[in-house]
Design a protein around this motif. Structure first.
Motif, mmCIF file in Angstrom:
data_model
loop_
_atom_site.group_PDB
_atom_site.id
_atom_site.type_symbol
_atom_site.label_atom_id
_atom_site.label_comp_id
_atom_site.label_asym_id
_atom_site.label_seq_id
_atom_site.Cartn_x
_atom_site.Cartn_y
_atom_site.Cartn_z
ATOM 1 N N ILE A 1 54.997 48.742 48.403
ATOM 2 C CA ILE A 1 56.002 47.490 48.119
ATOM 3 C C ILE A 1 56.736 47.156 46.873
ATOM 4 O O ILE A 1 55.736 47.320 45.669
ATOM 5 C CB ILE A 1 55.478 46.191 48.647
ATOM 6 C CG1 ILE A 1 54.610 46.354 50.050
ATOM 7 C CG2 ILE A 1 56.454 44.981 48.814
ATOM 8 C CD1 ILE A 1 53.941 45.113 50.605
ATOM 9 N N VAL B 1 53.041 46.616 45.325
ATOM 10 C CA VAL B 1 51.721 46.815 46.006
ATOM 11 C C VAL B 1 51.532 48.354 46.483
ATOM 12 O O VAL B 1 52.774 48.936 47.104
ATOM 13 C CB VAL B 1 51.831 46.051 47.427
ATOM 14 C CG1 VAL B 1 50.583 46.262 48.262
ATOM 15 C CG2 VAL B 1 51.968 44.426 46.852
ATOM 16 N N CYS C 1 40.002 54.154 50.397
ATOM 17 C CA CYS C 1 40.609 52.895 50.424
ATOM 18 C C CYS C 1 41.334 52.729 48.846
ATOM 19 O O CYS C 1 40.503 52.532 48.349
ATOM 20 C CB CYS C 1 39.875 51.883 50.904
ATOM 21 S SG CYS C 1 40.134 50.142 50.539
ATOM 22 N N PHE D 1 47.483 45.341 44.012
ATOM 23 C CA PHE D 1 48.519 44.243 43.927
ATOM 24 C C PHE D 1 48.909 44.104 42.670
ATOM 25 O O PHE D 1 47.939 43.634 41.864
ATOM 26 C CB PHE D 1 47.842 43.208 44.813
ATOM 27 C CG PHE D 1 48.873 42.031 44.670
ATOM 28 C CD1 PHE D 1 49.947 41.882 45.530
ATOM 29 C CD2 PHE D 1 48.736 41.028 43.708
ATOM 30 C CE1 PHE D 1 50.513 40.849 45.665
ATOM 31 C CE2 PHE D 1 49.602 40.045 43.572
ATOM 32 C CZ PHE D 1 50.427 39.765 44.627
ATOM 33 N N PHE E 1 31.421 46.428 53.322
ATOM 34 C CA PHE E 1 32.359 47.553 53.507
ATOM 35 C C PHE E 1 32.606 48.303 52.306
ATOM 36 O O PHE E 1 33.338 49.186 52.435
ATOM 37 C CB PHE E 1 33.892 46.790 53.957
ATOM 38 C CG PHE E 1 33.827 46.586 55.441
ATOM 39 C CD1 PHE E 1 33.656 47.534 56.267
ATOM 40 C CD2 PHE E 1 34.178 45.420 55.733
ATOM 41 C CE1 PHE E 1 33.467 47.104 57.640
ATOM 42 C CE2 PHE E 1 34.065 44.652 57.205
ATOM 43 C CZ PHE E 1 33.759 45.766 58.040
ATOM 44 N N ARG F 1 40.235 42.871 38.361
ATOM 45 C CA ARG F 1 41.442 42.001 38.230
ATOM 46 C C ARG F 1 41.859 42.365 36.739
ATOM 47 O O ARG F 1 40.698 42.234 35.898
ATOM 48 C CB ARG F 1 41.503 40.932 38.473
ATOM 49 C CG ARG F 1 41.088 40.341 39.748
ATOM 50 C CD ARG F 1 40.895 38.861 39.909
ATOM 51 N NE ARG F 1 40.182 38.260 41.022
ATOM 52 C CZ ARG F 1 40.888 37.717 42.099
ATOM 53 N NH1 ARG F 1 42.215 37.325 42.028
ATOM 54 N NH2 ARG F 1 40.118 37.444 43.020
ATOM 55 N N ASP G 1 43.043 40.907 56.053
ATOM 56 C CA ASP G 1 43.741 41.421 54.823
ATOM 57 C C ASP G 1 44.386 40.367 54.174
ATOM 58 O O ASP G 1 45.307 39.538 54.350
ATOM 59 C CB ASP G 1 44.554 42.442 55.347
ATOM 60 C CG ASP G 1 45.210 43.369 54.061
ATOM 61 O OD1 ASP G 1 44.902 44.444 54.366
ATOM 62 O OD2 ASP G 1 45.632 42.802 53.197
ATOM 63 N N LEU H 1 52.844 39.760 53.015
ATOM 64 C CA LEU H 1 53.691 40.457 53.989
ATOM 65 C C LEU H 1 54.526 39.490 54.814
ATOM 66 O O LEU H 1 55.671 40.003 55.101
ATOM 67 C CB LEU H 1 52.861 41.194 54.730
ATOM 68 C CG LEU H 1 52.252 42.657 54.564
ATOM 69 C CD1 LEU H 1 51.244 43.154 55.504
ATOM 70 C CD2 LEU H 1 53.158 43.723 54.243
HETATM 71 C C1 BLA Z 1 43.225 39.965 47.094
HETATM 72 N N1 BLA Z 1 42.214 41.993 48.381
HETATM 73 C C2 BLA Z 1 41.993 40.803 47.572
HETATM 74 C C3 BLA Z 1 40.737 40.632 47.422
HETATM 75 C C4 BLA Z 1 39.887 41.802 48.056
HETATM 76 C C5 BLA Z 1 41.083 42.526 48.369
HETATM 77 C C6 BLA Z 1 38.619 41.635 47.985
HETATM 78 C C7 BLA Z 1 40.164 39.443 46.854
HETATM 79 C C8 BLA Z 1 39.161 38.379 47.295
HETATM 80 C C9 BLA Z 1 39.202 38.010 48.629
HETATM 81 O O1 BLA Z 1 40.279 37.298 49.013
HETATM 82 O O2 BLA Z 1 38.491 38.501 49.549
HETATM 83 C C10 BLA Z 1 40.815 43.738 49.192
HETATM 84 N N2 BLA Z 1 38.968 43.288 50.824
HETATM 85 C C11 BLA Z 1 40.056 43.988 50.228
HETATM 86 C C12 BLA Z 1 39.783 45.327 50.810
HETATM 87 C C13 BLA Z 1 38.826 45.381 51.562
HETATM 88 C C14 BLA Z 1 38.421 43.957 51.438
HETATM 89 C C15 BLA Z 1 40.639 46.574 50.460
HETATM 90 O O3 BLA Z 1 37.505 43.414 52.366
HETATM 91 C C16 BLA Z 1 38.241 46.658 52.519
HETATM 92 C C17 BLA Z 1 37.225 46.250 53.231
HETATM 93 N N3 BLA Z 1 46.468 43.299 48.955
HETATM 94 C C18 BLA Z 1 46.774 44.289 49.790
HETATM 95 C C19 BLA Z 1 48.222 44.234 50.251
HETATM 96 C C20 BLA Z 1 48.719 43.129 49.548
HETATM 97 C C21 BLA Z 1 47.357 42.458 48.917
HETATM 98 C C22 BLA Z 1 49.007 44.907 50.939
HETATM 99 O O4 BLA Z 1 46.086 45.187 50.039
HETATM 100 C C23 BLA Z 1 50.028 42.579 49.915
HETATM 101 C C24 BLA Z 1 50.983 42.875 50.354
HETATM 102 C C25 BLA Z 1 47.654 41.255 48.247
HETATM 103 N N4 BLA Z 1 45.128 40.976 47.561
HETATM 104 C C26 BLA Z 1 46.395 40.452 47.673
HETATM 105 C C27 BLA Z 1 46.444 39.289 47.179
HETATM 106 C C28 BLA Z 1 45.313 38.704 46.739
HETATM 107 C C29 BLA Z 1 44.225 39.844 47.166
HETATM 108 C C30 BLA Z 1 47.833 38.667 46.976
HETATM 109 C C31 BLA Z 1 44.790 37.558 46.345
HETATM 110 C C32 BLA Z 1 44.500 36.559 47.498
HETATM 111 C C33 BLA Z 1 43.934 35.381 46.975
HETATM 112 O O5 BLA Z 1 43.398 35.207 45.811
HETATM 113 O O6 BLA Z 1 43.726 34.508 48.001
#
Ligand code: BLA
Length: 312
Positions: free
Chosen positions: A89, A96, A113, A117, A173, A182, A238, A244
């Motif tokens: 994206i 992303v 995996c 972001f 996982f 981060r 997710d 999205l």
């Molecule tokens: C945050 N993405 C996160 C976090 C994790 C992941 C662990 C932070 C903590 C949480 O909110 O759980 C990713 N979690 C994963 C993955 C697995 C899992 C990979 O359990 C596999 C088992 N992230 C994306 C995409 C977008 C994205 C496609 O993969 C946007 C289109 C965004 N991820 C995103 C954002 C946050 C985040 C915005 C912060 C969300 C927040 O703080 O509430």
């Protein structure tokens, strides 16, 4: 810059895909995740023959509702791979990468995996070989796939400090070598992230290459259920869902999640999110949508330098 065509693309060009556009960085300082995907596809074709997935016809390129953002999708399959798919994206304010490879159920190889972001302020990164089975309790599974990878994980532990609290499901996982971090944007960090991505992908391809096809039906079912459980978790939880939905609207976002990103969630098994994760069910029996209503923990990395789980 000449767009680089992969051998399988020259045979069956994907017309809707505009290589040049995705290769051009339209932001003054920002990362483009396209080279990550290019690397992964090149590297995969060294090991195996990739065929475009039937999903490619429907999921290839999309503009965001405001017309300012672009979503580029690719998907393939191979002898040992049920689905390799990527979503990039790019909008004025964020980039992303969601790149995941699901092995076929005849192989108990981890799921590759990479979820990155990037916004102006921050980067949220998960890079891992997600174990198919429980590596905290199933010693043999951990030995089989992760023992030899601990030094690779250690290489990046200092460079990418632990990203903070997570739900215990996410931890289950993740593998002992997970990069969950981060950081604020900097070109140096992207360079390190790119080299971590290359390292992790190369070792994953080696694991896949060595994997022997399972013949025992009950073991195949066990792998299939683990894949389905994983898909069910990610399709429902997710953290990218909100982004999205904002970009393409609720129904397209849901379709992308269930039919493209976590394709198989509606086909590979019949158990529901509730069956797999009953702890997320609130009193009335409806799904608890708020991710923060279930306790998060693991403020620090819950594995030691030998890859032993120290979370409890
Ligand atoms: C945050 N993405 C996160 C976090 C994790 C992941 C662990 C932070 C903590 C949480 O909110 O759980 C990713 N979690 C994963 C993955 C697995 C899992 C990979 O359990 C596999 C088992 N992230 C994306 C995409 C977008 C994205 C496609 O993969 C946007 C289109 C965004 N991820 C995103 C954002 C946050 C985040 C915005 C912060 C969300 C927040 O703080 O509430």
């Amino acid at each position: 810059l000449q767009p680089k065509l992969h051998p399988f693309l020259t045979r069956k060009p994907i017309s809707t895909r505009d290589w040049r556009k995705t290769q051009t960085c339209i932001h003054s300082f920002s990362v483009s995740y396209q080279k990550f995907v290019d690397f992964a596809l090149d590297e995969t074709t060294r090991h195996t023959h990739l065929l475009p997935s039937p999903l490619q016809e429907k999921y290839n390129f999309m503009k965001s509702k405001d017309g300012k953002g672009e979503l580029s999708m690719l998907s393939y399959e191979a002898t040992k791979i049920r689905l390799l798919r990527s979503l990039i994206i790019e909008t004025e304010t964020l980039q992303v990468l969601d790149f995941t490879v699901f092995p076929k159920a005849e192989y108990d190889v981890p799921i590759f995996c990479a979820n990155f972001f990037t916004s102006a302020k921050t980067n949220i990164v998960v890079l891992d070989l997600n174990p198919l089975h429980d590596i905290i309790h199933e010693y043999d599974y951990k030995e089989k796939y992760f023992k030899s990878l601990i030094p690779l994980g250690l290489k990046y532990v200092e460079l990418f400090p632990w990203g903070g609290k997570l739900t215990s499901e996410s931890i289950n996982f993740f593998s002992p070598i997970v990069i969950w971090t981060r950081f604020t944007s900097s070109p140096q960090k992207y360079d390190i992230l790119y080299s971590a991505f290359k390292d992790y992908y190369k070792v994953w391809l080696e694991l896949l290459g060595k994997a022997v096809k399972e013949r025992d039906g009950s073991q195949i079912l066990h792998n299939l259920e683990a894949q389905h459980r994983y898909l069910t978790w990610r399709a429902e939880k997710d953290p990218g869902q909100g982004v999205l939905k904002k970009l393409v609207g609720d129904s397209l976002a849901k379709d992308l999640l269930r039919s493209f990103l976590f394709n198989g969630v509606d086909e590979l098994g019949s158990k529901t999110f509730n069956d797999y994760f009953p702890q997320y069910c609130c009193e009335e029996g409806t799904l608890n949508k708020k991710s923060n209503s279930v306790d998060k923990s693991f403020e620090r990395r819950p594995w030691d330098a030998r890859g032993e789980f120290i979370g409890n």
